[in-house]
Design an enzyme around this catalytic site. Structure first.
Site, mmCIF file in Angstrom:
data_model
loop_
_atom_site.group_PDB
_atom_site.id
_atom_site.type_symbol
_atom_site.label_atom_id
_atom_site.label_comp_id
_atom_site.label_asym_id
_atom_site.label_seq_id
_atom_site.Cartn_x
_atom_site.Cartn_y
_atom_site.Cartn_z
ATOM 1 N N ASP A 170 0.829 -1.218 0.000
ATOM 2 C CA ASP A 170 0.000 0.000 0.000
ATOM 3 C C ASP A 170 0.861 1.264 0.000
ATOM 4 O OD1 ASP A 170 -2.413 1.339 -0.035
ATOM 5 O OD2 ASP A 170 -2.533 1.448 2.155
ATOM 6 N N HIS A 185 1.976 3.341 -9.138
ATOM 7 C CA HIS A 185 1.787 1.901 -9.356
ATOM 8 C C HIS A 185 2.974 1.317 -10.125
ATOM 9 C CE1 HIS A 185 -2.074 2.127 -7.566
ATOM 10 N NE2 HIS A 185 -2.665 2.782 -8.552
ATOM 11 N N LEU A 225 10.697 -20.546 -4.792
ATOM 12 C CA LEU A 225 9.693 -19.740 -4.089
ATOM 13 C C LEU A 225 8.315 -19.879 -4.741
ATOM 14 C CD1 LEU A 225 9.002 -17.285 -2.131
ATOM 15 C CD2 LEU A 225 9.563 -15.818 -4.075
HETATM 16 C C1 IPE Z 1 -5.302 -2.735 0.041
HETATM 17 O O1 IPE Z 1 -5.000 -1.406 -0.182
HETATM 18 C C2 IPE Z 1 -5.334 -3.490 -1.260
HETATM 19 C C3 IPE Z 1 -4.047 -3.636 -1.948
HETATM 20 C C4 IPE Z 1 -2.885 -3.230 -1.529
HETATM 21 C C5 IPE Z 1 -4.125 -4.329 -3.205
HETATM 22 P P1 IPE Z 1 -6.153 -0.316 -0.297
HETATM 23 O O2 IPE Z 1 -5.495 0.982 -0.510
HETATM 24 O O3 IPE Z 1 -7.146 -0.730 -1.307
HETATM 25 O O4 IPE Z 1 -6.830 -0.391 1.145
HETATM 26 P P2 IPE Z 1 -7.715 0.673 1.917
HETATM 27 O O5 IPE Z 1 -8.776 1.140 0.961
HETATM 28 O O6 IPE Z 1 -6.817 1.789 2.312
HETATM 29 O O7 IPE Z 1 -8.247 -0.060 3.102
HETATM 30 C C1 IPE Z 2 -1.778 0.167 -3.341
HETATM 31 O O1 IPE Z 2 -1.521 1.525 -3.408
HETATM 32 C C2 IPE Z 2 -1.970 -0.438 -4.705
HETATM 33 C C3 IPE Z 2 -3.346 -0.898 -4.971
HETATM 34 C C4 IPE Z 2 -4.327 -0.871 -4.122
HETATM 35 C C5 IPE Z 2 -3.602 -1.411 -6.299
HETATM 36 P P1 IPE Z 2 -2.695 2.570 -3.373
HETATM 37 O O2 IPE Z 2 -3.133 2.846 -4.772
HETATM 38 O O3 IPE Z 2 -3.781 2.122 -2.469
HETATM 39 O O4 IPE Z 2 -1.960 3.840 -2.775
HETATM 40 P P2 IPE Z 2 -2.526 4.868 -1.718
HETATM 41 O O5 IPE Z 2 -3.006 4.088 -0.538
HETATM 42 O O6 IPE Z 2 -3.623 5.618 -2.384
HETATM 43 O O7 IPE Z 2 -1.367 5.736 -1.380
HETATM 44 MG MG MG Z 3 -4.139 2.403 -0.490
#
Ligand code: IPE
Ligand code: IPE
Ligand code: MG
Length: 239
Positions: free
Chosen positions: A22, A39, A133
């Site tokens: 995240d 991303h 792995l």
């Molecule tokens: C969790 O991250 C999902 C992934 C990393 C794929 P999110 O950014 O979607 O989670 P929330 O919305 O902050 O809980």
């Molecule tokens: C996690 O990073 C990747 C996915 C959920 C696909 P985020 O896109 O949730 O990044 P933040 O949380 O907005 O910084």
């Molecule tokens: Mg996020």
């Protein structure tokens, strides 16, 4: 239930590491860039952590790449994530295969583009016989979905819904549960990841945004894990 003495000599290296990757969006925002750039940078971090697990002898690595709830993001971001997914798979598959990594995708893939599903199937097939792995990519995954689909399968087979039976129908059937869960990006929540399988995982939260997560940060998490005393509800022999 029989009471076994707690293994104080348990291995200090986790067999299974699960990661909520995240913070990509915030990483991009800090740089006044589009979320897509975050991303893309996140792929580099994933590559580093796969390599680190391979080197250190972790058996299973599960990466949360796209949650079921992530379908609710703006259509453009979802499309860019799918495209990134395709490109990454194309680019990485041969080097993963060379390193004897076995890839599996877990989640509900019904809404994925057919061409992507075909690529996922081919990647699993190509690497299926590898003995290195095991890399589980959780895409379109939801912990609640996983438990529900396991229960549905048991029902269809006329089997009782017991914890032991459910275990055998989860997408992670036959694998050890995660010993260590790492979540980057500063949030301290599970966000519908492996709800069942995290029952006794050690939870490690890092404020580092995923694109900045590197081997040194990963080693910090492993070091922290090595210092945990896992009790599984029991008491240590010395108590
Ligand atoms: C969790 O991250 C999902 C992934 C990393 C794929 P999110 O950014 O979607 O989670 P929330 O919305 O902050 O809980
Ligand atoms: C996690 O990073 C990747 C996915 C959920 C696909 P985020 O896109 O949730 O990044 P933040 O949380 O907005 O910084
Ligand atoms: Mg996020």
């Amino acid at each position: 239930m029989t009471r076994e003495p707690l293994q104080l000599t348990e291995p200090r290296l986790p067999r299974h590491v699960a990661v909520v990757m995240d913070g990509n969006g915030r990483w991009a925002k800090q740089r006044h860039k589009a979320r897509a750039l975050g991303h893309r940078a996140g792929v580099g971090a994933a590559r580093r952590i796969v390599r680190a697990c391979h080197r250190r002898g972790v058996e299973v690595l599960t990466l949360f790449a796209f949650s079921q709830e992530n379908w609710q993001r703006p259509p453009l971001e979802v499309r860019l994530l799918m495209e990134l997914f395709v490109r990454t798979l194309q680019r990485e598959i041969e080097s993963l295969h060379k390193n004897r990594v076995r890839i599996r995708f877990i989640g509900d893939h019904h809404d994925f583009p057919p061409s992507l599903r075909e690529m996922m199937r081919k990647a699993e097939e190509r690497t299926g016989a590898n003995d290195g792995l095991l890399l589980l990519i959780a895409a379109g995954y939801g912990g609640q979905w996983d438990i529900a689909q396991a229960a549905q399968r048991l029902c269809a087979e006329g089997l009782p819904i017991t914890p032991a039976n459910l275990e055998t129908r989860l997408v992670t059937a036959g694998l050890p549960h995660p010993d260590l869960l790492i979540r980057t990006g500063g949030e301290r929540r599970v966000s519908n990841f492996l709800l069942w399988q995290l029952a006794y995982s050690e939870l490690y939260f890092s404020d580092v945004l995923w694109p900045d997560f590197d081997e040194a940060e990963f080693d910090k998490a492993l070091g922290w894990y090595a210092g945990r005393e896992r009790r599984f509800g029991r008491v240590p022999e010395s108590a």
